[in-house]
Structure formats: C-alpha cells, structure tokens
Design a protein around this motif. Structure first.
Motif, mmCIF file in Angstrom:
data_model
loop_
_atom_site.group_PDB
_atom_site.id
_atom_site.type_symbol
_atom_site.label_atom_id
_atom_site.label_comp_id
_atom_site.label_asym_id
_atom_site.label_seq_id
_atom_site.Cartn_x
_atom_site.Cartn_y
_atom_site.Cartn_z
ATOM 1 N N CYS A 267 -9.698 -7.206 -4.801
ATOM 2 C CA CYS A 267 -10.876 -7.490 -3.972
ATOM 3 C C CYS A 267 -12.048 -7.996 -4.803
ATOM 4 O O CYS A 267 -12.951 -8.652 -4.285
ATOM 5 N N ARG B 266 0.814 -1.216 0.000
ATOM 6 C CA ARG B 266 0.000 0.000 0.000
ATOM 7 C C ARG B 266 0.851 1.269 0.000
ATOM 8 O O ARG B 266 0.343 2.349 -0.230
ATOM 9 N N THR C 141 -9.486 -14.491 -5.787
ATOM 10 C CA THR C 141 -8.132 -14.940 -5.457
ATOM 11 C C THR C 141 -7.704 -14.451 -4.068
ATOM 12 O O THR C 141 -7.928 -13.290 -3.739
ATOM 13 N N ALA D 72 -11.741 -10.024 -7.348
ATOM 14 C CA ALA D 72 -11.474 -11.398 -7.795
ATOM 15 C C ALA D 72 -11.690 -12.377 -6.641
ATOM 16 O O ALA D 72 -11.873 -11.968 -5.494
ATOM 17 N N PHE E 165 -5.047 -13.041 -1.355
ATOM 18 C CA PHE E 165 -3.847 -12.196 -1.495
ATOM 19 C C PHE E 165 -3.388 -11.741 -0.119
ATOM 20 O O PHE E 165 -4.140 -11.772 0.847
ATOM 21 N N GLU E 166 -2.148 -11.322 -0.087
ATOM 22 C CA GLU E 166 -1.556 -10.807 1.137
ATOM 23 C C GLU E 166 -1.153 -9.360 0.880
ATOM 24 O O GLU E 166 -0.602 -9.048 -0.191
ATOM 25 N N SER E 167 -1.430 -8.493 1.818
ATOM 26 C CA SER E 167 -1.115 -7.084 1.583
ATOM 27 C C SER E 167 -0.455 -6.477 2.812
ATOM 28 O O SER E 167 -0.768 -6.828 3.938
ATOM 29 N N PHE E 168 0.460 -5.545 2.518
ATOM 30 C CA PHE E 168 1.218 -4.894 3.579
ATOM 31 C C PHE E 168 0.992 -3.388 3.517
ATOM 32 O O PHE E 168 0.913 -2.820 2.423
ATOM 33 N N LEU F 211 -6.018 -2.469 -5.698
ATOM 34 C CA LEU F 211 -6.637 -3.139 -4.550
ATOM 35 C C LEU F 211 -8.081 -3.529 -4.879
ATOM 36 O O LEU F 211 -8.528 -4.639 -4.548
ATOM 37 N N ALA F 212 -8.783 -2.633 -5.556
ATOM 38 C CA ALA F 212 -10.169 -2.944 -5.936
ATOM 39 C C ALA F 212 -10.203 -4.153 -6.871
ATOM 40 O O ALA F 212 -11.080 -5.023 -6.760
#
Lengths: 290, 122
Positions: free
Chosen positions: B33, B13, B37, B35, B39-42, B29-30
């Motif tokens: 979100c 981010r 799938t 999909a 995911f990992e986000s920092f 990000l949208a």
C-alpha cells in the motif's frame, strides 16, 4: 459446493482521473475488506491502461475512487448489472468499508465472511502431481467421496466440501507425501518442501491394511454384508449405527483422524452399506484395469 | 531505463486460518500500500481454488512476470493447478512464502530490486 459465493471484487481506483488515497486509509480499507472476505484490486497510474478491469459472470464489482470526473471504464463481461461505483471523497477507512457493505447489499451479493456464522472454511486436500503415483490409496481411504477419478483415470479432488474440516488423515496414508492441506500447521502436510526423512518416516507409509485388518472398503463391505444378513432378520438401524461407531472407534484409535473431527461426525452422513459396496466394486475394477 | 515489464503482484490474506503470521501479512500489505504499484489481493487463495474462481487463471495469464505473496510454493502451485489455472512451465510465476520469510524480504521481492516503498507517498 455448500457455498457457491465468489468473493466480491472491490476495486480501489487511484488511476487516471482520480486522486490517490492516503496510505493509512488505503491500508485500513484493503486489510479490513480482505479480512471480511472480499477480493481487492488496487489500480494506480502505473496500471496498464489497456488492462481495464473486466467483470466476470457471478462476480460482483464495487469500484471505489475519488473521481475527478467520470468514473473509470469497467469492461462488462457479466451483463452490466453487477457493478457499483462509489465516490469515496471525504470518507475515512471505516466510512469506506461501510459504503462497500451498502453497495454489496444493493447488488444482492453474498459474502463468505471468515469467522462468520455459517461461513465455509476452505479445508480440502491438494494433490502434488509431481509426487503422486496414482496408487489410489487416498481414494480407498476416504469415506466421504472427496476423491474421484478423472477421464484419464487419474486421481483428483472432486468434492472439496465433503472433506471434514481439520482432518488431514488421507495425507498421512499417502505413501508419496503427495497430499497437502495448506491450512495445516505442520510440514510437509502444509505444503512445505518434502525431505527424504519425511518420505521415510513410518507415519507417512501407513499401510491401510494394517488399520482395519484389510482395505478399509473391503473391511466395511464385509461388515456391511454381515450386518445385512442380520438386518434381514432383525432390521435394526441401531445395530447399523453401532457398526459404524465401532469402525470409527478403530479409526480413532489409529490416531489418524483427530478426535475432535470424529466427535463432530454425523454418523448418518456416512456412506450407506450400498454406497460402500458400490465404491468397493468401482475401486476393484479400476485397479484391475490399471 | 529498465525495459523489463513490471511484474504483476498478487497477495493472499489467508483470512480463513492463522497459519501465516499476522504481523507478516500486515507488514507485507502495508508495504504494497505504501508503493505506487498496482496489486491484486485475495481474502484466501484456498477459497478461490476451491471455487475454481476464474480470477486465478486471469491473474497468471499473459507473459508478464507474476509474483505471489502467499504460502509454501508447492502448495500454491498445486492450488492454482487444482483451480484449473496451472502455472506456466517457465519461471514466470514466483511464489513468496509469508509463512517463513520476513515481511521486509517479501516486500522487497514483490516490488523488485531498487523499488522500495516510497515513504513520501501520501
């Protein structure tokens, strides 16, 4: 480090045994939490069931879901006291974000919130070892002990926190364009691919000796030695500060360090004459060995 | 049926600076979100690197492909290295640069060819 807080891990659980969220809710929650400094892991039915989330020591977990039954398994790698599970059925995005804040408070977990009071902005040099020739110019240049030498006598970034926010000066003196500040605006300092003209550019090949009439530590050491002999007679801390101010003024005139960074420097936090002498000796010894 | 293992997706981010265009970050990000799938986000990869956060090493461990939406590839590679999590020598880890690349292109690369976001998803 000044701030040892690891980001809290929030798990948006939409896997087996839980209902999916509305897309807008998911976007709102994930975006807001990330902007507040959390890490966010989204688990869906496509997630490998063998890869259950695992807590790590010092990293609190908050698991959110619309659970149809029991909450999902979280492998406890951190002692079992740092996981909070919350059912978010019926809550909108702001409600879920508020629930996360409550859960974090219950876990006693801190947060390095971007823009928050006392937040630490991650500003520090990153070395591109594909380019670095270990010339140690950066080690010589940095007054704040950001750099060190590892066991293999290779330059490393040792003290991130000592770096002065928004100051990319060491990257400008690197003759190989090997030092990056990813949060800098312009290339190649920001990590953009290095072009031949970058290497050739005069600003990237500054000889430190031209800055202060010799190696910066040598110069400071000479200054401090002269000052020391005077101190033995005069013992004036004001004069010591004036020495440093003059040195900083020269750095400022060089244009390497942004004026606003210099203005924020606490002169008392700069290395003492003894520290400067010690580092100069260490550098001389390392160069002799190399 | 495609036997290629699904790629692990990471998203940064860059919350502590404004160097990645906000619209790009939001649109990527949208897209993730939207999909199905995981995911990992920092919040900020630089912060994670500075703290030598163990999640960076975990994120690129294993043998599955990894796609990272973040910053310049050179910076991201050495941020991981500095965190004690060097990239593998092969091309398993791919870095997608949100500073320069349009969001739609980043999303398409993250999700892989033919895996556009599913608009019918809730």
């Amino acid at each position: 480090m000044k701030n040892e807080i690891h980001p809290v891990q929030v798990v948006l659980y939409e896997g087996l045994g839980a209902e999916p969220w509305e897309r807008e809710c998911r976007i709102g929650v994930a975006g807001t939490l990330l902007d507040q400094g959390y890490s966010v892991l989204r688990i869906t039915a496509r997630t490998d069931s063998a890869a259950a989330p695992r807590t790590a020591e010092g990293i609190p977990f908050v698991v959110l879901g619309r659970f149809e039954g029991a909450p999902p398994e979280i492998i406890d790698g951190a002692g079992g006291r740092s996981v909070a599970t919350r059912d978010v059925a019926g809550l909108d995005a702001p409600g879920i974000v508020a629930l996360v804040a409550e859960a974090r408070a219950e876990l006693g977990a801190g947060l390095n919130e971007p823009g928050g009071q006392g937040a630490w902005k991650p500003w520090f040099p990153v070395i591109d070892y594909d380019r670095c020739t270990n010339c140690l110019q950066c080690l010589s240049f940095c007054l704040f002990d950001v750099y060190g030498i590892d066991e293999e006598k290779r330059i490393e970034v040792r003290n991130n926190d000592n770096c002065k926010t928004n100051c990319p000066a060491c990257s400008r003196v690197c003759p190989e364009v090997a030092i990056m500040f990813p949060k800098y605006s312009a290339g190649p300092i920001n990590g953009e691919a290095v072009r031949q003209e970058d290497v050739a550019r005069e600003s990237m090949k500054i000889d430190i000796s031209s800055l202060l009439g010799g190696d910066i530590y040598s110069s400071l050491r000479n200054r401090s030695e002269k000052a020391k002999s005077r101190f033995s007679k005069e013992r004036s801390p004001d004069k010591a500060l004036n020495e440093r101010k003059r040195c900083l003024t020269q750095l400022q005139k060089s244009g390497l360090i942004p004026a606003e960074v210099l203005a924020e420097l606490d002169l008392a936090s700069l290395p003492s004459p003894e520290e400067i002498q010690r580092k100069a000796k260490e550098l001389a010894a390392m160069r002799a060995e190399a | 049926m495609n036997d290629t293992p699904a790629a692990k997706i990471l998203y940064c981010r860059c919350a502590f600076a404004q160097v990645v265009p906000a619209t790009t970050k939001d649109e990527v990000l949208a897209g993730l979100c939207a999909a199905e799938t995981p995911f990992e986000s920092f919040a900020d990869l630089c912060e994670m690197s500075a703290r030598r956060d163990p999640r960076l090493a975990e994120a690129i461990a294993g043998e599955v492909p990894v796609r990272i939406a973040a910053c310049y590839p050179r910076a991201v590679k050495w941020l991981f290295h500095q965190a004690g999590a060097p990239f593998p020598d092969d091309d398993r880890v791919e870095v997608l640069n949100m500073r320069d690349t349009p969001a739609a292109e980043v999303v398409a690369s993250l999700l892989g060819s033919g895996k556009e976001p599913n608009p019918s998803e809730p």
